[in-house]
Scaffold this motif. Structure first.
Motif, PDB file in Angstrom:
ATOM      1  N   UNK A   1      54.244  33.513  44.706  1.00 10.83           N
ATOM      2  CA  UNK A   1      53.044  34.334  44.781  1.00 10.83           C
ATOM      3  C   UNK A   1      53.093  35.444  43.728  1.00 10.83           C
ATOM      4  N   UNK A   2      53.093  35.043  42.443  1.00 15.57           N
ATOM      5  CA  UNK A   2      53.436  36.026  41.416  1.00 15.57           C
ATOM      6  C   UNK A   2      52.254  36.819  40.890  1.00 15.57           C
ATOM      7  N   UNK A   3      51.062  36.324  41.046  1.00 14.46           N
ATOM      8  CA  UNK A   3      49.913  37.009  40.445  1.00 14.46           C
ATOM      9  C   UNK A   3      49.145  37.815  41.492  1.00 14.46           C
ATOM     10  N   UNK A   4      48.562  38.931  41.069  1.00  6.56           N
ATOM     11  CA  UNK A   4      47.657  39.656  41.971  1.00  6.56           C
ATOM     12  C   UNK A   4      46.434  38.767  42.198  1.00  6.56           C
ATOM     13  N   UNK A   5      46.023  38.570  43.456  1.00  2.22           N
ATOM     14  CA  UNK A   5      44.871  37.703  43.708  1.00  2.22           C
ATOM     15  C   UNK A   5      43.628  38.231  42.997  1.00  2.22           C
ATOM     16  N   UNK A   6      42.740  37.324  42.548  1.00  4.22           N
ATOM     17  CA  UNK A   6      41.508  37.808  41.902  1.00  4.22           C
ATOM     18  C   UNK A   6      40.667  38.639  42.870  1.00  4.22           C
ATOM     19  N   UNK A   7      39.761  39.448  42.292  1.00  2.31           N
ATOM     20  CA  UNK A   7      38.996  40.412  43.084  1.00  2.31           C
ATOM     21  C   UNK A   7      38.261  39.771  44.252  1.00  2.31           C
ATOM     22  N   UNK A   8      37.629  38.608  44.034  1.00  5.25           N
ATOM     23  CA  UNK A   8      36.858  38.015  45.134  1.00  5.25           C
ATOM     24  C   UNK A   8      37.781  37.585  46.279  1.00  5.25           C
ATOM     25  N   UNK A   9      39.011  37.157  45.928  1.00  7.11           N
ATOM     26  CA  UNK A   9      39.962  36.769  46.962  1.00  7.11           C
ATOM     27  C   UNK A   9      40.383  38.011  47.752  1.00  7.11           C
ATOM     28  N   UNK A  10      40.602  39.118  47.032  1.00  9.45           N
ATOM     29  CA  UNK A  10      40.978  40.370  47.708  1.00  9.45           C
ATOM     30  C   UNK A  10      39.833  40.834  48.599  1.00  9.45           C
ATOM     31  N   UNK A  11      38.614  40.736  48.109  1.00 12.19           N
ATOM     32  CA  UNK A  11      37.451  41.153  48.904  1.00 12.19           C
ATOM     33  C   UNK A  11      37.404  40.373  50.195  1.00 12.19           C
ATOM     34  N   UNK A  12      37.683  39.089  50.082  1.00 16.15           N
ATOM     35  CA  UNK A  12      37.666  38.232  51.269  1.00 16.15           C
ATOM     36  C   UNK A  12      38.781  38.628  52.230  1.00 16.15           C
ATOM     37  N   UNK A  13      39.936  38.900  51.661  1.00 12.33           N
ATOM     38  CA  UNK A  13      41.109  39.232  52.489  1.00 12.33           C
ATOM     39  C   UNK A  13      40.868  40.492  53.321  1.00 12.33           C
ATOM     40  N   UNK A  14      40.083  41.435  52.772  1.00  7.58           N
ATOM     41  CA  UNK A  14      39.869  42.716  53.453  1.00  7.58           C
ATOM     42  C   UNK A  14      38.401  42.894  53.866  1.00  7.58           C
ATOM     43  N   UNK A  15      37.678  41.786  54.049  1.00  9.36           N
ATOM     44  CA  UNK A  15      36.218  41.850  54.259  1.00  9.36           C
ATOM     45  C   UNK A  15      35.841  42.695  55.484  1.00  9.36           C
ATOM     46  N   UNK A  16      36.514  42.482  56.596  1.00  8.50           N
ATOM     47  CA  UNK A  16      36.148  43.204  57.829  1.00  8.50           C
ATOM     48  C   UNK A  16      36.453  44.701  57.703  1.00  8.50           C
ATOM     49  N   UNK A  17      37.596  45.039  57.064  1.00  6.79           N
ATOM     50  CA  UNK A  17      37.904  46.454  56.823  1.00  6.79           C
ATOM     51  C   UNK A  17      36.801  47.097  55.995  1.00  6.79           C
TER      52      UNK A  17
END
Ligand SMILES: Cc1ncc(COP(=O)(O)O)c(C=O)c1O
Length: 438
Positions: free
Chosen positions: A4-20
């Protein structure tokens, strides 16, 4: 090695923290920025909203699980929801919460603390570190009949006007100045701010002023990096205080009950005059304490010197503190925290070397700090700032968060008795990934 070496792209991060994100947006309509402490403003992609915690683990509302090293900024020295604490609290809930009068558990708590703590003939309980720092200041002024305070750049003694003060001018020693709009400049004017770990700087202020009531310091500077006092420094400052009729206030809000049962004073074999405790003494419940010698503390025995608080010694909070202190005393988790935390420190250092990243780890197992800069050479705020890269530290912070590890925004790692070697392994995998993604 993590894949898991790369920072996830922005849309993936948005999804990961969508409810927050959704909840913070909603909260911001009714609370400033949707948070209730300035220290919680910082977040990526947003301050997170959490749902539950257990032991070394914390879950957010999106279902992401974290190995938690923020530990509520220090209180959870036993881990989240230690059964002895939750059972103690549950057992008193039906008896009422607040009586504005004395109760047996508060008497027992103070008796047991007096047994355990160095330098504690008398104890007054309150609710927060900020409050107990204010009480220490009031008592020092009442005991000495003086008003001036010496404090050190980068040390934190709560957010209230008389102590939330920074140097206004350079070079040191500097007259204190407010750190935030809305703060009284008159209160700050009573404070002299000097660099820490420099005995001559303290002596110079005593030479220049004969009205110093108190010297405030964190015995291990934990609010800027994690910086140890130089050998003999605290002893020398205490001696200067005694020679000049001032009191040394050691702020053990972070180190108390954390680095050892008797805090930094036990670890370093040093003593102040007054000591402030909070955080780790009560597993997240609002209990704090001021400890000191009878002749100073007993100024509170009459209404002449004032300290109040409707919520002081709340029943469930004191039950939590008593259970916490007893578990710490009876199980002595400190060697284990030194060992598990030590393995984590070693592992982070090894990974930094493998990645060719200049990442230093300062501190000891129960609490340490990751700093992007060369090892050594840090002894106060100035040298810390010269030898650290905050932008890189932020990227590391979010990269760890994306990989299920939560540390504080200052890069502080708080261990608990619940953290295991399995947690360390999982954490090091995340560190590996995060360093690879920087
Ligand atoms: C050393 C120190 N003193 C005082 C405080 C203030 O304590 P509280 O947040 O309980 O008011 C803190 C808080 O982090 C602290 O780290």
């Amino acid at each position: 090695m993590s894949t898991n070496l790369q920072t996830p792209p922005t849309d993936v991060r948005s999804q990961r923290y969508a409810r927050s994100q959704e909840l913070i947006e909603r909260a911001s309509r009714t609370a400033p920025a949707g948070v209730h402490s300035s220290f919680r403003l910082k977040g990526s992609p947003t301050p997170l909203v959490y749902e539950r915690a257990e032991g070394s683990r914390l879950w957010d509302v999106d279902g992401n699980c974290y190995v938690d090293y923020a530990m509520a900024f220090g209180p959870h020295v036993l881990g989240h929801g230690h059964p002895a604490v939750t059972e103690a609290v549950a057992s008193v809930l039906g008896t009422g919460q607040l009586w504005a009068g004395q109760h047996l558990r508060e008497i027992e708590l103070v008796e047991e603390m007096v047994e355990i703590l160095p330098n504690a003939e008398r104890i007054r309980l309150g609710q927060s570190g900020t409050e107990m720092d204010q009480l220490a200041l009031r008592l020092a002024r009442a005991a000495t009949g003086r008003r001036r305070v010496i404090r050190f750049a980068g040390h934190y003694h709560g957010w209230l006007d008389p102590l939330f003060v920074d140097p206004a001018t350079d070079p040191y020693p500097a007259q204190g100045a407010p750190l935030t709009p809305g703060q009284s400049a008159a209160a700050a004017a009573d404070v002299v701010v000097i660099p820490w770990n420099d005995v001559d700087a303290v002596a110079a202020v005593f030479d220049a002023h004969d009205d110093v009531a108190a010297v405030f310091m964190e015995p291990i500077l934990s609010n800027v990096g994690m910086i140890m006092p130089r050998p003999g420094y605290i002893e020398a400052v205490r001696e200067l205080c005694e020679k000049n009729g001032a009191l040394l206030v050691l702020d053990e809000v972070i180190t108390g009950f954390r680095v050892r049962l008797g805090g930094a004073q036990e670890l370093l074999d040093v003593r102040g005059h007054l000591t402030v405790y909070a955080k780790a003494m009560a597993s997240g419940f609002p209990v704090a304490a001021l400890a000191g010698p009878a002749d100073v503390m007993d100024l509170l025995a009459t209404p002449a010197v004032m300290h109040g608080g409707t919520y002081n010694t709340g029943i469930s909070a004191v039950a939590a503190a008593l259970a916490t202190v007893r578990v710490l005393r009876d199980t002595n988790p400190y060697p284990q925290m030194m060992e598990v935390g030590g393995a984590l420190i070693d592992g982070i250092r090894a990974l930094a070397q493998r990645h060719g990243v200049e990442l230093s780890v300062d501190g000891i197992g129960p609490v340490f700090q990751t700093r992007f800069g060369p090892a050594g050479g840090v002894h106060d705020r100035q040298t810390y700032m010269e030898r650290s890269d905050p932008a890189l530290a932020d990227r590391f912070l979010w990269a760890l968060q994306d990989r299920g590890v939560r540390i504080t925004h200052r890069g502080t790692w708080f261990l608990s008795a619940s953290h295991t070697h399995a947690d360390v392994e999982e954490t090091l995998e995340a560190v590996d990934g995060a360093l690879g993604a920087l």
